[in-house]
Design an enzyme around this catalytic site. Structure first.
Site, PDB file in Angstrom:
ATOM      1  N   TYR A  14       0.814  -1.220   0.000  1.00 40.99           N
ATOM      2  CA  TYR A  14       0.000   0.000   0.000  1.00 40.99           C
ATOM      3  C   TYR A  14       0.844   1.265   0.000  1.00 40.99           C
ATOM      4  O   TYR A  14       0.429   2.299  -0.531  1.00 40.99           O
ATOM      5  CB  TYR A  14      -1.001  -0.024   1.170  1.00 40.99           C
ATOM      6  CG  TYR A  14      -2.085  -1.025   0.871  1.00 40.99           C
ATOM      7  CD1 TYR A  14      -2.043  -2.313   1.389  1.00 40.99           C
ATOM      8  CD2 TYR A  14      -3.089  -0.703  -0.044  1.00 40.99           C
ATOM      9  CE1 TYR A  14      -3.005  -3.251   1.029  1.00 40.99           C
ATOM     10  CE2 TYR A  14      -4.043  -1.643  -0.401  1.00 40.99           C
ATOM     11  CZ  TYR A  14      -3.996  -2.917   0.134  1.00 40.99           C
ATOM     12  OH  TYR A  14      -4.929  -3.849  -0.242  1.00 40.99           O
ATOM     13  N   ARG A  27       1.306   1.818  -3.595  1.00 41.41           N
ATOM     14  CA  ARG A  27       0.057   2.253  -4.240  1.00 41.41           C
ATOM     15  C   ARG A  27      -0.221   3.713  -3.874  1.00 41.41           C
ATOM     16  O   ARG A  27      -0.654   4.510  -4.707  1.00 41.41           O
ATOM     17  CB  ARG A  27      -1.125   1.389  -3.793  1.00 41.41           C
ATOM     18  CG  ARG A  27      -0.932  -0.090  -3.975  1.00 41.41           C
ATOM     19  CD  ARG A  27      -1.506  -0.672  -5.198  1.00 41.41           C
ATOM     20  NE  ARG A  27      -2.901  -0.394  -5.431  1.00 41.41           N
ATOM     21  CZ  ARG A  27      -3.926  -1.051  -4.859  1.00 41.41           C
ATOM     22  NH1 ARG A  27      -3.688  -2.009  -3.966  1.00 41.41           N
ATOM     23  NH2 ARG A  27      -5.157  -0.759  -5.154  1.00 41.41           N
ATOM     24  N   ASN A  38     -12.387   1.974  -6.235  1.00 36.93           N
ATOM     25  CA  ASN A  38     -10.998   2.425  -6.291  1.00 36.93           C
ATOM     26  C   ASN A  38     -10.586   3.115  -4.998  1.00 36.93           C
ATOM     27  O   ASN A  38     -11.403   3.770  -4.353  1.00 36.93           O
ATOM     28  CB  ASN A  38     -10.798   3.376  -7.487  1.00 36.93           C
ATOM     29  CG  ASN A  38     -11.147   2.700  -8.800  1.00 36.93           C
ATOM     30  OD1 ASN A  38     -11.126   1.479  -8.905  1.00 36.93           O
ATOM     31  ND2 ASN A  38     -11.503   3.501  -9.795  1.00 36.93           N
ATOM     32  N   ILE A  39      -9.317   2.951  -4.683  1.00 30.50           N
ATOM     33  CA  ILE A  39      -8.798   3.568  -3.457  1.00 30.50           C
ATOM     34  C   ILE A  39      -8.048   4.859  -3.784  1.00 30.50           C
ATOM     35  O   ILE A  39      -7.518   5.511  -2.901  1.00 30.50           O
ATOM     36  CB  ILE A  39      -7.878   2.568  -2.695  1.00 30.50           C
ATOM     37  CG1 ILE A  39      -6.625   2.216  -3.495  1.00 30.50           C
ATOM     38  CG2 ILE A  39      -8.668   1.318  -2.323  1.00 30.50           C
ATOM     39  CD1 ILE A  39      -5.605   1.385  -2.700  1.00 30.50           C
ATOM     40  N   HIS A  87     -14.480   0.501  -0.931  1.00 27.85           N
ATOM     41  CA  HIS A  87     -13.348  -0.339  -0.543  1.00 27.85           C
ATOM     42  C   HIS A  87     -12.263   0.454   0.165  1.00 27.85           C
ATOM     43  O   HIS A  87     -11.115   0.007   0.239  1.00 27.85           O
ATOM     44  CB  HIS A  87     -12.770  -1.053  -1.770  1.00 27.85           C
ATOM     45  CG  HIS A  87     -13.693  -2.121  -2.282  1.00 27.85           C
ATOM     46  ND1 HIS A  87     -13.594  -2.637  -3.551  1.00 27.85           N
ATOM     47  CD2 HIS A  87     -14.744  -2.756  -1.716  1.00 27.85           C
ATOM     48  CE1 HIS A  87     -14.537  -3.547  -3.731  1.00 27.85           C
ATOM     49  NE2 HIS A  87     -15.252  -3.621  -2.635  1.00 27.85           N
ATOM     50  N   SER A 127     -14.275  -5.403 -13.740  1.00 24.44           N
ATOM     51  CA  SER A 127     -14.321  -6.744 -14.331  1.00 24.44           C
ATOM     52  C   SER A 127     -15.519  -7.546 -13.839  1.00 24.44           C
ATOM     53  O   SER A 127     -15.775  -8.634 -14.320  1.00 24.44           O
ATOM     54  CB  SER A 127     -13.041  -7.502 -13.987  1.00 24.44           C
ATOM     55  OG  SER A 127     -12.941  -7.632 -12.571  1.00 24.44           O
ATOM     56  N   ALA A 150     -12.314   4.172 -21.287  1.00 34.12           N
ATOM     57  CA  ALA A 150     -13.192   5.056 -20.498  1.00 34.12           C
ATOM     58  C   ALA A 150     -12.999   6.519 -20.885  1.00 34.12           C
ATOM     59  O   ALA A 150     -13.963   7.296 -20.902  1.00 34.12           O
ATOM     60  CB  ALA A 150     -12.892   4.869 -19.009  1.00 34.12           C
TER      61      ALA A 150
END
Ligand code: BV8
Length: 235
Positions: A56, A59, A92-93, A109, A177, A219
């Protein structure tokens, strides 16, 4: 489409792919040779906290280096201009919806830029690393974890989400997905309440068959087109 109609939008990693943030499936779901599903769990955190914290920390740094793309900008425009109810439920985070200007956003999430103290339950905005076990700003304990919903944990604000799905006239899924529940089940929930459903995705998802319509493409092209179409019809 009358302005008073209610819209729920679900977004997944695909909407941030063109901002340079890797998706789960494209990253062949691996982190240092571990399956993401095996890293993003409470068990993994107990077993090897440093591995999970590093996952993380990387990320979080990637999120800070990323910029919103035209898909995020289009949803922020819709949030500003749509006079009916609207809720963006994101898996999404990252904070790219917010940085594009969207306000009606719900992170089911969790958020990469937030730290959660397992000692006092406080949450803190966090842009640094956590693997060096910094003290909680509220209680001082070295007990901060990523403020993320891991596999096996209860997603955030599900009551609010299901209430919005029950009122939705339109449900749109963008860049996911359809592999993870309960998010993957939202299309059926919305359909059961009479919503029209649309999927915007690079490829057909595991749930494509549940949608009234699926449009395939990036997108950054599909979302601005759809928002323009919607706002034209509203006027
Ligand atoms: C829970 C945070 C109880 C971590 C994540 C049935 C019912 C309920 C639960 C389960 C069930 N069956 C199994 C379960 C358990 C589990 C689950 O679903 N497991 C899966 C593997 C089978 N679910 C849970 O544990 C959840 N908790 O169930 O609690 C409960 C039950 C009911 C009601 C309430 C509570 C918790 C799941 C949360 C796990 N945490 N993320 C982190 O981010 O590090 S999940 C993680 O993967 C993401 O957050 C995301 O949600 C998920 C899927 O990822 P996607 O966003 O879809 O990304 P992916 O890479 O998969 O796909 C990207 C898509 O974009 C692709 O289709 C691609 O084609 C497309 N794309 C790519 N580029 C573009 C594009 N599209 C457009 N443009 C582009 N440029």
């Amino acid at each position: 489409m009358a302005a008073h109609r209610n819209i729920v939008i679900l977004t997944g990693a695909g909407i941030s792919a063109e901002s340079g943030l890797r998706t789960f499936r494209a990253a062949d779901g691996l982190w240092e040779d571990h399956r993401v599903e095996d890293v993003a769990t409470p068990q993994a955190f107990r077993r090897d906290p440093d591995l999970v914290q590093r996952f993380y920390d990387v990320r979080r740094a990637n999120i800070l280096a990323a910029q919103p793309n035209p898909a995020h900008d289009a949803l922020a425009r819709l949030d500003r201009e749509w006079r009916g109810e609207l809720l963006i439920v994101t898996q999404n985070i990252d904070d790219l919806h917010e940085r594009a200007g969207a306000r009606r956003v719900l992170h089911m999430h969790g958020e990469g830029l937030s730290a959660w103290c397992t000692a006092c339950d406080a949450r803190h905005p966090w842009t640094g690393i956590l693997r060096d076990e910094p003290p909680c700003p509220a209680c001082g304990a070295a007990a901060l974890r990523p403020d993320i919903v891991w596999f096996g944990e209860m997603p955030y604000r599900m009551d609010e989400t299901f209430a919005a799905l029950a009122r939705a006239d339109v449900f749109v899924s963008i860049g996911t997905s359809g592999a993870v529940y309960p998010a993957a089940g939202f299309v059926q929930e919305a359909t059961s309440h009479g919503a029209a459903t649309l999927e915007l995705n690079l490829e057909r998802s595991q749930g494509s068959r549940w949608f009234d319509e699926t449009r395939l493409g990036p997108a950054s092209e599909l979302v601005p087109e759809w928002v323009e179409e919607l706002l034209q019809r509203e006027d």
